[in-house]
Scaffold this active site. Structure first.
Site, PDB file in Angstrom:
ATOM      1  N   CYS A   8       0.864  -1.181   0.000  1.00  0.00           N
ATOM      2  CA  CYS A   8       0.000   0.000   0.000  1.00  0.00           C
ATOM      3  C   CYS A   8       0.900   1.231   0.000  1.00  0.00           C
ATOM      4  O   CYS A   8       2.082   1.139  -0.341  1.00  0.00           O
ATOM      5  CB  CYS A   8      -0.973  -0.015   1.181  1.00  0.00           C
ATOM      6  N   ASN A  11       2.351   1.450   4.326  1.00  0.00           N
ATOM      7  CA  ASN A  11       2.689   0.179   4.993  1.00  0.00           C
ATOM      8  C   ASN A  11       2.418   0.247   6.501  1.00  0.00           C
ATOM      9  O   ASN A  11       3.108  -0.404   7.286  1.00  0.00           O
ATOM     10  CB  ASN A  11       4.146  -0.244   4.712  1.00  0.00           C
ATOM     11  N   CYS A  13      -1.264   0.704   7.401  1.00  0.00           N
ATOM     12  CA  CYS A  13      -2.698   0.387   7.560  1.00  0.00           C
ATOM     13  C   CYS A  13      -3.101  -0.843   6.747  1.00  0.00           C
ATOM     14  O   CYS A  13      -3.267  -1.933   7.289  1.00  0.00           O
ATOM     15  CB  CYS A  13      -3.569   1.583   7.156  1.00  0.00           C
ATOM     16  N   ARG A  14      -3.268  -0.679   5.437  1.00  0.00           N
ATOM     17  CA  ARG A  14      -3.860  -1.743   4.621  1.00  0.00           C
ATOM     18  C   ARG A  14      -2.948  -2.939   4.402  1.00  0.00           C
ATOM     19  O   ARG A  14      -3.367  -4.089   4.586  1.00  0.00           O
ATOM     20  CB  ARG A  14      -4.307  -1.183   3.259  1.00  0.00           C
ATOM     21  N   SER A  15      -1.696  -2.704   3.972  1.00  0.00           N
ATOM     22  CA  SER A  15      -0.866  -3.867   3.606  1.00  0.00           C
ATOM     23  C   SER A  15      -0.413  -4.701   4.802  1.00  0.00           C
ATOM     24  O   SER A  15      -0.378  -5.935   4.688  1.00  0.00           O
ATOM     25  CB  SER A  15       0.307  -3.476   2.700  1.00  0.00           C
ATOM     26  N   ASP A 117      -8.189   3.882   1.226  1.00  0.00           N
ATOM     27  CA  ASP A 117      -7.226   4.136   2.295  1.00  0.00           C
ATOM     28  C   ASP A 117      -7.913   4.583   3.583  1.00  0.00           C
ATOM     29  O   ASP A 117      -8.509   5.657   3.634  1.00  0.00           O
ATOM     30  CB  ASP A 117      -6.252   5.223   1.829  1.00  0.00           C
TER      31      ASP A 117
HETATM   32  P1  4NP Z   1      -1.736   2.806   4.157  1.00  0.00           P
HETATM   33  O1  4NP Z   1      -2.351   4.145   4.766  1.00  0.00           O
HETATM   34  O2  4NP Z   1      -1.231   3.140   2.754  1.00  0.00           O
HETATM   35  O3  4NP Z   1      -2.892   1.882   4.115  1.00  0.00           O
HETATM   36  O4  4NP Z   1      -0.637   2.371   5.084  1.00  0.00           O
HETATM   37  C1  4NP Z   1      -1.634   5.352   4.831  1.00  0.00           C
HETATM   38  C2  4NP Z   1      -0.851   5.624   5.930  1.00  0.00           C
HETATM   39  C3  4NP Z   1      -0.187   6.837   6.025  1.00  0.00           C
HETATM   40  C4  4NP Z   1      -0.326   7.785   5.033  1.00  0.00           C
HETATM   41  C5  4NP Z   1      -1.112   7.516   3.923  1.00  0.00           C
HETATM   42  C6  4NP Z   1      -1.756   6.296   3.829  1.00  0.00           C
HETATM   43  N1  4NP Z   1       0.317   9.042   5.163  1.00  0.00           N
HETATM   44  O5  4NP Z   1      -0.017   9.956   4.373  1.00  0.00           O
HETATM   45  O6  4NP Z   1       1.199   9.205   6.027  1.00  0.00           O
END
Ligand code: 4NP
Length: 147
Positions: A8, A11, A13-15, A117
Site C-alpha cells: 500500500c 505500509n 494500515c492496509r498492507s 485508504d
Molecule cells: P496505508 O495508509 O497506505 O494503508 O498504510 C496510509 C498511511 C499513512 C499515510 C497515507 C496512507 N500518510 O499519508 O502518512
C-alpha cells in the site's frame, strides 16, 4: 512455496493488515506461503502499523503489533512471486518500479476493486472487511492453481 508481497502507500494500515489476515487464513487452510508487506512511500519506515488499525485488527483476532513498515524496492520483484497492490495508485507506482525482466506477477489485491485508504476514510473496519474478502479471493486462486 509461493512468496506474496502486499503493498500500500504507507505500509502502516492496509498492507500490514492484508499480510496478517492472509497469513492467518493460509495457515488455517494448510497452505504454505511466505508473506510480507511494504509501502510505495518511505514515510513510515521502521514504524509499527497505525494504532487504530492494530486495534481494529486485534478485535478480529489478528496481531499486527510486531510488524514494522518498510519501503518496497525493485529487488522485491525478484524476492516475491506475486505482488498485490491495495489500490490503482499503488499499482501504477509498482509498475514503474518493476524491472522489465521480472517474472513476478503484479496485480490488484481485490482483482478489480480497490481497498480505500482508511488513513483518510477513518473506516478501519470497512478496510478489514475488504481485506478479509481479498485474502479469501487470493487463497482460492492459489488453491485452484495448486500453488
Ligand atoms: P496505508 O495508509 O497506505 O494503508 O498504510 C496510509 C498511511 C499513512 C499515510 C497515507 C496512507 N500518510 O499519508 O502518512
Amino acid at each position: 512455496m509461493q512468496r506474496i508481497l502486499f503493498v500500500c502507500l504507507g505500509n502502516i494500515c492496509r498492507s500490514p493488515a492484508a499480510e496478517a489476515v492472509f497469513a492467518a487464513r493460509a495457515r488455517d487452510a494448510g497452505l504454505r506461503v511466505a508473506t510480507d508487506s511494504a509501502g510505495t512511500s518511505g514515510w513510515h519506515v521502521g514504524e509499527p502499523p497505525y494504532g487504530p488499525m492494530i486495534a481494529a485488527a486485534a478485535r478480529r483476532g489478528y496481531d499486527l503489533s510486531a510488524l514494522r513498515a518498510r519501503q518496497v524496492s525493485a529487488d522485491d520483484f525478484a524476492a516475491f512471486d506475486l505482488v498485490l497492490a491495495m489500490d490503482r495508485s499503488n499499482l501504477a507506482d509498482l509498475a514503474a518500479l518493476r524491472p522489465a525482466a521480472s517474472s513476478a506477477e503484479l496485480a490488484l489485491f481485490l482483482g478489480q476493486g480497490e481497498v480505500p485508504d482508511p488513513w483518510y476514510s477513518r473506516d478501519f473496519d470497512a478496510a478489514l472487511d475488504l481485506i478479509e474478502e481479498g485474502a479469501d479471493r487470493v487463497l482460492a486462486r492459489l488453491g485452484a492453481t495448486g500453488a
